[in-house]
Design an enzyme around this catalytic site. Structure first.
Site, PDB file in Angstrom:
ATOM      1  N   GLU A  93       0.780  -1.239   0.000  1.00 32.32           N
ATOM      2  CA  GLU A  93       0.000   0.000   0.000  1.00 32.32           C
ATOM      3  C   GLU A  93       0.815   1.293   0.000  1.00 32.32           C
ATOM      4  O   GLU A  93       0.775   2.073   0.964  1.00 32.32           O
ATOM      5  CB  GLU A  93      -0.953   0.004   1.200  1.00 32.32           C
ATOM      6  CG  GLU A  93      -1.921  -1.168   1.214  1.00 32.32           C
ATOM      7  CD  GLU A  93      -3.024  -0.998   2.261  1.00 32.32           C
ATOM      8  OE1 GLU A  93      -2.880  -0.183   3.181  1.00 32.32           O
ATOM      9  OE2 GLU A  93      -4.053  -1.684   2.131  1.00 32.32           O
ATOM     10  N   GLU A 128      -5.664  -8.507   0.862  1.00 34.34           N
ATOM     11  CA  GLU A 128      -6.350  -8.096   2.101  1.00 34.34           C
ATOM     12  C   GLU A 128      -7.787  -7.725   1.777  1.00 34.34           C
ATOM     13  O   GLU A 128      -8.049  -7.024   0.795  1.00 34.34           O
ATOM     14  CB  GLU A 128      -5.717  -6.840   2.735  1.00 34.34           C
ATOM     15  CG  GLU A 128      -4.420  -7.044   3.437  1.00 34.34           C
ATOM     16  CD  GLU A 128      -3.875  -5.743   4.046  1.00 34.34           C
ATOM     17  OE1 GLU A 128      -4.668  -4.875   4.470  1.00 34.34           O
ATOM     18  OE2 GLU A 128      -2.638  -5.623   4.081  1.00 34.34           O
TER      19      GLU A 128
HETATM   20  C1  FCB Z   1      -4.629  -1.898   5.531  1.00 29.40           C
HETATM   21  C2  FCB Z   1      -3.271  -2.310   6.084  1.00 29.40           C
HETATM   22  C3  FCB Z   1      -3.340  -3.367   7.141  1.00 29.40           C
HETATM   23  C4  FCB Z   1      -4.502  -3.168   8.081  1.00 29.40           C
HETATM   24  C5  FCB Z   1      -5.791  -2.957   7.299  1.00 29.40           C
HETATM   25  C6  FCB Z   1      -7.008  -2.790   8.158  1.00 29.40           C
HETATM   26  O1  FCB Z   1      -4.542  -0.619   5.010  1.00 29.40           O
HETATM   27  O2  FCB Z   1      -2.465  -2.793   5.035  1.00 29.40           O
HETATM   28  O3  FCB Z   1      -2.108  -3.399   7.813  1.00 29.40           O
HETATM   29  O4  FCB Z   1      -4.249  -2.147   8.962  1.00 29.40           O
HETATM   30  O5  FCB Z   1      -5.656  -1.848   6.469  1.00 29.40           O
END
Ligand code: FCB
Length: 456
Positions: free
Chosen positions: A164, A361
């Site tokens: 990210e 994620e």
């Molecule tokens: C993302 C992050 C991860 C976590 C989630 C909720 O932006 O990569 O580490 O904090 O959000």
């Protein structure tokens, strides 16, 4: 049945600073998140990652937990300050050994390892020399990537350079709510470039090491739409999309920064940090793209006078994100909009790339608690995942080559500036005892994995 293709990989993700603890052990150096979390007022309730989930000491137990849940792939991150405590130079063998043990433990349990080389814990020594606002950090990152790669490339098939870059650049360098806490648009722009350059340089180093592994990068994405048919809102949505998505996608997949964003930020930066050849380095082919998706951004022009609830102001972009009428929200206040995931994935496929995609994620924070029977009945999380798995499947029906899905997160953990107040895990962590309690969602997820799909 909503069935996923054979070989599809189901897993869960974590990150080093969020779970490991043991910050002063085995030669680990200080990271910017140690500094930031120990600075009063930066993290909710003064929480830090000093102990976190104590994963560093509970590695075997956590590996067994993953195996019990039936995970097929596990995404973790490598803490740079464990490998090079000062961010450059000598390698700390004990740091590498920890990740060797982790990878071996996964292999023994037939779980595919998917390390991320940088999930936000920059060695403080590099921040002191300019951090991600300096070209030197891109070069140091490539050197560090080469060290970890050389040690583990034989036993690890999937590699992610960065997690990210948008969040690092904008939350850490413009908004100042994440480490290192700068509040300057021009710094966020420089950080964007040097992060992307670091990714490209790391790829070159890893490719030249000659293994046949899959190399990729993980970006944070939001699908973006205008809150109304008003052309001013549409323009504002274009700006938010430019900042959130295209500022990263265009250099990686097209070898250029989006023209409208260069114009947008002309007052903040002359982009002199972009040197000849940088964009060729940044746009070297990757083998897969990691997609992190949590929510859609619905945008109004300027300040929010729409009557809708404000989600987040974007003063730099003269825009505000709002919550659509009646939308369900998570404990983070994020809107639950699974069709935004389908929209995003189809767009990536149609406009940017045909490389395989992994959802690296996706998940939600819930106000979880252990009930008197000792259970955590997180049905909101089950329905969140159910809807998002289906949304991803819809995109696959429209041609998307999705190869795996990793939920955020395996464990409740240190949620950055919000400390331990937000729980994202499929496993509850009782922080005072470090007991792990699989939530109802974990049991449900195990069945999804066994079936490789969802009931109609
Ligand atoms: C993302 C992050 C991860 C976590 C989630 C909720 O932006 O990569 O580490 O904090 O959000």
């Amino acid at each position: 049945m909503v069935r996923f293709p054979e070989g599809f990989l189901w897993g869960a993700a974590t990150a080093s600073y969020q779970i490991e603890g043991a910050v002063g052990e085995d030669g680990r150096g200080t990271s910017i998140w140690d500094t930031f979390s120990h600075t009063p007022g930066k993290v909710y309730r003064g929480d830090t990652g000093d102990i976190a989930c104590d994963h560093y000491h509970r590695l075997e137990e956590d590996l067994d937990l993953m195996a019990d849940l039936g995970l097929q792939i596990y995404r973790f991150s490598v803490a740079w300050p464990r490998i090079q405590p000062e961010g450059s130079g000598a390698v700390n063998r004990k740091g590498l050994d920890f990740y060797r043990r982790l990878v071996e433990g996964l292999r023994q349990r037939s779980i595919e390892p998917m390390p991320t080389l940088y999930h936000w814990d920059l060695p403080q020594a590099l921040e002191d020399r300019g951090g991600w606002m300096s070209r030197d950090t891109s070069e140091r990152f490539a050197e560090y990537a080469g060290i970890v790669y050389e040690a583990l490339a034989d036993s690890v098939g999937f590699w992610i350079t960065l997690n990210e870059p948008w969040v690092i650049a904008w939350m850490g360098h413009a908004k100042g709510v994440h480490a290192p806490g700068h509040k300057d648009t021009s710094k966020a722009l420089a950080a964007t470039h040097y992060l992307l350059l670091g990714h490209g340089l790391a790829l070159e180093v890893m490719r030249s090491a000659g293994h046949d592994n899959q190399l990729g990068v993980t970006l944070s994405f939001s699908s973006v739409r205008a809150a109304s048919g008003d052309p001013a809102d549409a323009e504002a949505a274009r700006r938010v999309d430019g900042n959130t998505n295209r500022l990263y996608l265009d250099p990686l997949f097209r070898g250029s920064y989006p023209g409208d964003m260069l114009e947008q930020y002309a007052g903040a930066s002359d982009f002199a940090f972009v040197r000849d050849g940088d964009l060729e380095t940044i746009s070297r082919p990757i083998d897969f793209l990691g997609v992190n998706y949590y929510y859609r951004k619905t945008v109004v022009d300027g300040h929010n006078d729409s009557g809708l609830k404000t989600a987040e102001p974007y003063p730099d972009l003269n825009a505000t994100t709002v919550l659509p009428e009646g939308v369900e929200t998570t404990a983070m206040g994020w809107p639950v909009e699974p069709d935004g995931l389908t929209e995003l994935l189809v767009r990536l496929h149609e406009e940017y790339t045909q490389v395989p995609i992994y959802i690296t994620e996706n998940g939600c924070a819930v106000y979880d608690y252990v009930d008197p029977e000792g259970e955590v009945d997180d049905r909101e999380r089950i329905s969140y995942f159910d809807a998002h798995f289906r949304a991803a499947h819809d995109a696959m029906r429209r041609g998307l080559d999705l190869r795996g899905y990793l939920v955020w997160s395996l464990l409740d953990n240190f949620e950055w500036a919000l400390g331990y107040s937000k729980r994202f895990g499929i496993v509850f962590v009782e922080y005072d005892t470090q007991r792990r309690i699989p939530k109802a969602s974990a049991r449900w997820y195990t069945e999804v994995i066994e079936r490789n799909g969802l009931e109609d």
